[in-house]
Structures are given as structure tokens and as C-alpha cells.
Design a protein around this motif. Structure first.
Motif, PDB file in Angstrom:
ATOM      1  N   UNK A 162     -37.326  58.169  73.084  1.00 30.44           N
ATOM      2  CA  UNK A 162     -36.532  58.150  71.864  1.00 30.44           C
ATOM      3  C   UNK A 162     -37.029  57.021  70.970  1.00 30.44           C
ATOM      4  N   UNK A 163     -37.072  57.277  69.671  1.00 32.32           N
ATOM      5  CA  UNK A 163     -37.591  56.282  68.742  1.00 32.32           C
ATOM      6  C   UNK A 163     -36.598  56.107  67.600  1.00 32.32           C
ATOM      7  N   UNK A 164     -36.454  54.872  67.141  1.00 32.42           N
ATOM      8  CA  UNK A 164     -35.512  54.540  66.065  1.00 32.42           C
ATOM      9  C   UNK A 164     -36.253  53.771  64.982  1.00 32.42           C
ATOM     10  N   UNK A 165     -36.093  54.230  63.729  1.00 36.99           N
ATOM     11  CA  UNK A 165     -36.667  53.554  62.575  1.00 36.99           C
ATOM     12  C   UNK A 165     -35.565  52.772  61.873  1.00 36.99           C
ATOM     13  N   UNK A 166     -35.795  51.464  61.722  1.00 34.69           N
ATOM     14  CA  UNK A 166     -34.819  50.601  61.050  1.00 34.69           C
ATOM     15  C   UNK A 166     -35.507  49.941  59.859  1.00 34.69           C
ATOM     16  N   UNK A 167     -35.456  50.554  58.680  1.00 32.95           N
ATOM     17  CA  UNK A 167     -36.215  50.032  57.533  1.00 32.95           C
ATOM     18  C   UNK A 167     -35.584  48.828  56.852  1.00 32.95           C
ATOM     19  N   UNK A 168     -34.379  48.457  57.232  1.00 30.43           N
ATOM     20  CA  UNK A 168     -33.722  47.378  56.491  1.00 30.43           C
ATOM     21  C   UNK A 168     -33.112  46.311  57.385  1.00 30.43           C
ATOM     22  N   UNK A 169     -33.524  46.274  58.631  1.00 34.39           N
ATOM     23  CA  UNK A 169     -32.921  45.305  59.552  1.00 34.39           C
ATOM     24  C   UNK A 169     -33.514  43.911  59.343  1.00 34.39           C
ATOM     25  N   UNK A 170     -32.653  42.916  59.123  1.00 36.49           N
ATOM     26  CA  UNK A 170     -33.124  41.541  58.987  1.00 36.49           C
ATOM     27  C   UNK A 170     -33.480  40.941  60.345  1.00 36.49           C
ATOM     28  N   UNK A 171     -32.783  41.370  61.359  1.00 37.15           N
ATOM     29  CA  UNK A 171     -33.008  40.846  62.715  1.00 37.15           C
ATOM     30  C   UNK A 171     -33.286  42.027  63.636  1.00 37.15           C
ATOM     31  N   UNK A 172     -34.493  42.570  63.606  1.00 39.86           N
ATOM     32  CA  UNK A 172     -34.786  43.783  64.366  1.00 39.86           C
ATOM     33  C   UNK A 172     -34.605  43.628  65.860  1.00 39.86           C
ATOM     34  N   UNK A 173     -34.951  42.459  66.390  1.00 35.87           N
ATOM     35  CA  UNK A 173     -34.820  42.271  67.838  1.00 35.87           C
ATOM     36  C   UNK A 173     -33.348  42.338  68.244  1.00 35.87           C
TER      37      UNK A 173
END
Length: 638
Positions: free
Chosen positions: A318-329
């Protein structure tokens, strides 16, 4: 002419006819009565005077004195004494008393009463005949006063009937205002329904219009369900409900090509370890249930965050795209915890591990290289064993305050110095004619151009998108003398979602002529905050602005909601346009969307058209035009 004016005219005419009839009947009746009374008075006075004169008949002088005295003390036009052989012995006359009755009135009525006639005798001998006519001035005056009273009564009745009729008509036609508003809404492609009025004629009309709105609503809902089914079959994994591999990679590629608002973001990959063994030990139904639960969780998270996407690359990934996350981790850690909790809830935590990886991306990066880095990070997580998580880059988590301060300072400088220009992108109709120009901000800092996409992203993160939108609109108003054509303005979700922010933006928008300006609203906003979306549409419609819906195609199941919002045009998302010629499924979706929106008179455009092949394919599918690199070429002077 309005119904109220017609009512007043009708009442005036009817009251005028009634007044004329009443005046004629009343005047004739009174005239006849007065003439009869005058005739009796004339006869009585003549008999009385003749009797008095008979007493002194032998003394002609005394008889004349009696006649003169009677004439002077009474109201007579004339009194005559005539001898038996017809000679006039005595005549006393005087003009009629004037009174206030006008001459035309007297001439119209013309009261005529028979003279009073009596004989003056001495024994059996006739000495003279007496003729007299009373003055009719008092009769004319009585008739005139009666006429004035009649006019006064009818004038009062006219005003009273008019006011009463006005009030009744206002009450009766009150539902007509709703009918007119509904008709205007239908003309603006807002298929609203109103409450049925009590008036039978209006009730039938409103019922028909409500039925039309209901039919359109049912049509939209039916078509939305069919589109959703097409989308499910072509874009969605049937088990998990997340995007299919093909569609997710197309969407990711569009992001990397810079077709979305964000310049940077994060990509997370989750792998269900040894899914094949789970199928063998627990059965496929258990494995499918787990996949379904994971997909539901990921879709819920992505649905709550604008621009996020979740997909299933293969059986276990499964893959998730987060184009606006300031803290991706941190975001991926939170998702990871939720997924692990779901696996534990299913009682599979002893058999299933969920290694995860996350990497950062930037616009312009190669898709294959990005996926390769992500795979390497996931391999590292698998080597560590269990449900570990690996970050692809050692420098992936810098001090989060530094970029916030950096972009905050740049944003503050742009707002203070009003360092903005306007970039106009042409949107072209299928006839190659310019429809309008898409206006967007072009910002500068320290004399250098800044990526508007990046600045808009950070403005949204810092909660200052509304200020940036107001600055752009101010610049648009100032530059209208330079660019006089039709324009379209796209507002940020932050400016639209908050009522107070939108009211501030709306005050600025009023400076733009609604006849040459339109406003675009992202489809995502309509999905997430439909109540405020409807309020925004109503306010824009009331001021005469045309409304467009941008980035259409991601949430086709919600199309049925916007059928009555008066959308003038829609702009299909670039993900539907990319590689359109080779994607039969996208062609079906585009054709269906064009058919649905055309059915209510809404124009359909496409975004990011790059090639002539895409342009011709879109036109063949029913699209009315679009914007992008190829549209720019069409507008270049030959």
C-alpha cells in the motif's frame, strides 16, 4: 405593467363606472322628486296668494301690494297677474340665487317644474289669473351637495378597496415571488425546490418546476452512481477500495510534473509481510477482510486531507501520497500505528508484520528514481524485521522551525511590499476562441520570482492564504485597465471554508465586474464542506458572478450534490487528461462527465492540455475547450 398597477386601474375603472351609474340614478331620482315638490309648492303658493288677493279684489292697488309683498318675502323666479283677456297686469321677476353649484351642473340637470296657477275672483266674476314659479336654486344646491358627498364616498371607497385589494393581491401573489426566484434559479442552472403555495394555479406551476428539479436530481444521482461504478472498475482496487496501481502512478506522475499546487511532499509505502502465508493459514476471506480494513483506514485519512492519495501497488503493498505534510515522518508514524492497531484488532498481530518506508520528493523528480529510493528504504525496514519503519534519507527530518521561519519571512515580505504580478493563462474554446484568462499570482522576493505553487502551499500551512488571495484580487482590480478581457479567479480553500474569511474576500471581489469575471472553486472544497460551498455559491450568484468547479474528476460520487448550485462551467483535473489517448477508462469517464454537465447547460473544460492529440481527443469526447501548453500555442499570433 405590474399586477398591482393593473389592480388599481381596474378598481378605478369599476369605481368610476359605479360612481357614474350612481350619480345618474341618484340625480334623476332627486331631480324628479324636486320637480314634483316644486310643482306642489308652486300650486300651493299660487292658491294661497290668489285667496289673499281675492279678499281685496275690488282694490287693484291692494291686490298688487299683496302680490309684491309675497314676492319680496319668498323665493320666486316670477309672479304674474294676467287679465281674463290675456293682458299682463303685473309681473315681478328676479334672477336665480347663485349658490355654489356650477353653471355646467345646472345646465346638465335642468330642473323644470310646472307653474302654479290660480284664479282671483270677485264672487263668480274672474278678475285675473295668478302664475308663479319658485326659485330652483336651492334644489340645484341640494343636488350639487349630494353629488359632492357621493364623489367623496366613492373616493374613500376607491382608496379603501384599492388598499384592501393591494393587501389581498400581495398575499395571493406572495408565492409568485418564490416561483419567479425558482425560475431564475433554473435559468442559472440551480435546480432548487420551493414549498407549494395554496393558490391552485401557482401550486400546479410550482409542482411542475419542483418535479423538474427532482428529475434532474435523480438523473444526477443515477449518473453519479454509474460514474462511481466506472471509477471503481477502472481506478479503484476492488478489494481494498484504494486507487489501483495504474491510476495512482498516473496521479503521482502528475504531481511530479508540477500539475498540482505543492512543490514538495512525502511518499509512504506499507508492506503486509508474507501475505501469501496468511492466505494459506487463515483463508482468503480473512486476508481480504484485512485488506479491506486497511484500505478503509487509508481512504479515510486521505479523504480528510486535501490532495492525499492512497493506492495498492500489488497484493501486499500500500502506498500513500502526502503532498502537503510538514512533518512526513510523524504523519507516517501515526498512520503506521493505526494500521497496526487494526491488525491487532483482527487478531493477526502474531502472524502479520507491517514494515514501512517513507521518502521525500520534489517536483521534477523522476518517478522511477523516486520509487527505487522508496523500495530501498522498505528493504531496510524488512531487514530490521517486524513492523519497522525506515526513512529514505538521513537528512529527511531537519529542524522543522527553519523552513517555517524562512517561508514565513518571505510571505510576510510579499504581503508588506505587495510584491505581486498577475499571470494570465488562456482558456480556449473548441473554436480556438479565448473564453477567459485564468488569473494567478506571480510573486517576487528580493527581486527574484518565487514559485507561486510553493508560496501558496506555505501560505495555506501558515494560515495566511486569505491574505494572499486579497492581495491577488487587489492586483487584479488595479490591472484591469491593462487586461480588459474576461478573467477567472481561483480562490484557496482556506478563503472559502471560513465564513469570515470569505466575507473579507467577497468585499474585494465586488470591485471586479461580474459580467467579465468568474470564480473557480475546487471540487475538494465542495466535497469536504458542502454547507459553506452552497453559501458561497448563493452569495456569488446573488452578485452576478459565474461559478466554476475546478479539479473535477476525483470525487464523481459527489457530483449529485452540486446539481442545484448553478455551476456555470467545470474544469476536469489534469489526471484525467494525462495519457488520455491511451486510457480507454479515462475516455469513458471524460465522456460521461461531459454528458452529465451538458445536460444542465454547464460547460466542460480540461486542464493541462499539452498536445494536439490530447486536444482533439477531448473535443471528440464532448469537452468544450481547455487550458494548458497547447492552449497557449493556439492563442499565439500566427
Amino acid at each position: 405593467m405590474s399586477l398591482h398597477k393593473q389592480l388599481w386601474i381596474a378598481i378605478t375603472i369599476m369605481m368610476g363606472i359605479a360612481l357614474t351609474g350612481s350619480f345618474l340614478i341618484s340625480s334623476l331620482t332627486v331631480k324628479n322628486n324636486v320637480e314634483y315638490q316644486l310643482q306642489i309648492k308652486n300650486i300651493d303658493n299660487a292658491n294661497s296668494l290668489a285667496l289673499a288677493a281675492t279678499q281685496v279684489a275690488t282694490d287693484q292697488t291692494m291686490a298688487e301690494l299683496i302680490v309684491s309683498a309675497q314676492f319680496d318675502t319668498g323665493h320666486y323666479q316670477y309672479i304674474r297677474l294676467i287679465s281674463p283677456d290675456g293682458e299682463l297686469i303685473l309681473e315681478r321677476t328676479k334672477d336665480s340665487i347663485g349658490g355654489s353649484a356650477p353653471a355646467w351642473f345646472k345646465n346638465s340637470i335642468d330642473i323644470v317644474a310646472a307653474d302654479g296657477v290660480a284664479e282671483i275672483q270677485a264672487g263668480w266674476q274672474q278678475l285675473a289669473s295668478l302664475q308663479l314659479q319658485s326659485d330652483a336654486a336651492f334644489a340645484y344646491q341640494a343636488l350639487w351637495n349630494n353629488t359632492l358627498r357621493l364623489i367623496l364616498y366613492f373616493a374613500a371607497a376607491l382608496i379603501l378597496c384599492g388598499l384592501l385589494g393591494h393587501a389581498i393581491l400581495t398575499h395571493v401573489t406572495k408565492p409568485l415571488h418564490s416561483v419567479v426566484q425558482q425560475a431564475q434559479a433554473l435559468r442559472q442552472r440551480r435546480f432548487t425546490k420551493v414549498e407549494l403555495p395554496y393558490t391552485l394555479e401557482f401550486k400546479d406551476l410550482v409542482q411542475s418546476m419542483n418535479d423538474l428539479s427532482e428529475e434532474v436530481k435523480k438523473f444526477f444521482q443515477k449518473e453519479a452512481q454509474q460514474l462511481q461504478k466506472i471509477q471503481q472498475d477502472t481506478r479503484v482496487d476492488p478489494i481494498s477500495g484504494t486507487l489501483s496501481r495504474e491510476h495512482f502512478l498516473k496521479s503521482l506522475n502528475a504531481v511530479l510534473r508540477g500539475e498540482k499546487n505543492e512543490d514538495k511532499g512525502a511518499l509512504a509505502l506499507f508492506r503486509i509481510d508474507d501475505l501469501h502465508n496468511l492466505n494459506r493459514t487463515q483463508g482468503r476471506s480473512v486476508a481480504d477482510l484485512m485488506l479491506e480494513k486497511i484500505g478503509k483506514i487509508l481512504n479515510g485519512i486521505c479523504g480528510a486531507n486535501e490532495g492525499w492519495l492512497a493506492g495498492r501497488l500489488n497484493g501486499a503493498d500500500f502506498i500513500v501520497l502526502s503532498p502537503s505534510s510538514q512533518t512526513p515522518v510523524n504523519a507516517v508514524i501515526d498512520i503506521h500505528k493505526v494500521l497496526l492497531a487494526q491488525i491487532e484488532e483482527l487478531g493477526l498481530d502474531g502472524e502479520v508484520h507491517l514494515p514501512a518506508a517513507v521518502c521525500h520528493y520534489s517536483v521534477g523528480e523522476n518517478l522511477s528514481c523516486l520509487l527505487s529510493r522508496l523500495d530501498q528504504a522498505l528493504a531496510g525496514a524488512e531487514q530490521r524485521g517486524g513492523s519497522s519503519m525506515e526513512v529514505a534519507e538521513a537528512n529527511f527530518t531537519p529542524n522543522e522551525q527553519e523552513p517555517v521561519k524562512y517561508w514565513g519571512d518571505i510571505l510576510q515580505g510579499v504581503l508588506q511590499e505587495k510584491a505581486i504580478g498577475i499571470d494570465y493563462r488562456p482558456l480556449v474554446a473548441k473554436s480556438n476562441q479565448l473564453v477567459f484568462s485564468l488569473a494567478s499570482g506571480e510573486y517576487r522576493s528580493a527581486g527574484s520570482l518565487i514559485s507561486s505553487r510553493t508560496l501558496n502551499t506555505w501560505a495555506a500551512r501558515l494560515g495566511r492564504s486569505c491574505e494572499l488571495d486579497r492581495l491577488m484580487i487587489d492586483s487584479l482590480v488595479t490591472g484591469r485597465s491593462v487586461h480588459a478581457g474576461n478573467i477567472s479567479v481561483t480562490l484557496s480553500v482556506q478563503s472559502l471554508a471560513d465564513a469570515a474569511n470569505f466575507d473579507l474576500i467577497f468585499e474585494k471581489l465586488l470591485s471586479l465586474d461580474p459580467k467579465t469575471s468568474s470564480v473557480e472553486i475546487p471540487e475538494y472544497f465542495a466535497q469536504q464542506n458542502f454547507t459553506q460551498f452552497r453559501r458561497v455559491c448563493e452569495k456569488l450568484h446573488d452578485s452576478g458572478y459565474e461559478i466554476g468547479l475546478s479539479h473535477v474528476g476525483h470525487n464523481v460520487e459527489n457530483i449529485g450534490l452540486v446539481y442545484d448550485c448553478g455551476i456555470g462551467f467545470v474544469v476536469l483535473d489534469s489526471a484525467l487528461v494525462f495519457d488520455l489517448e491511451a486510457s480507454e477508462h479515462n475516455q469513458i469517464l471524460v465522456r460521461s462527465l461531459a454528458t452529465i454537465f451538458h445536460s444542465i447547460g454547464t460547460r466542460v473544460y480540461a486542464d493541462d492540455i499539452e498536445t494536439e492529440q490530447q486536444w482533439r481527443c477531448l473535443l471528440n469526447l464532448g469537452v468544450d475547450g481547455g487550458c494548458g501548453a497547447y492552449a497557449d500555442i493556439l492563442q499565439q499570433p500566427s
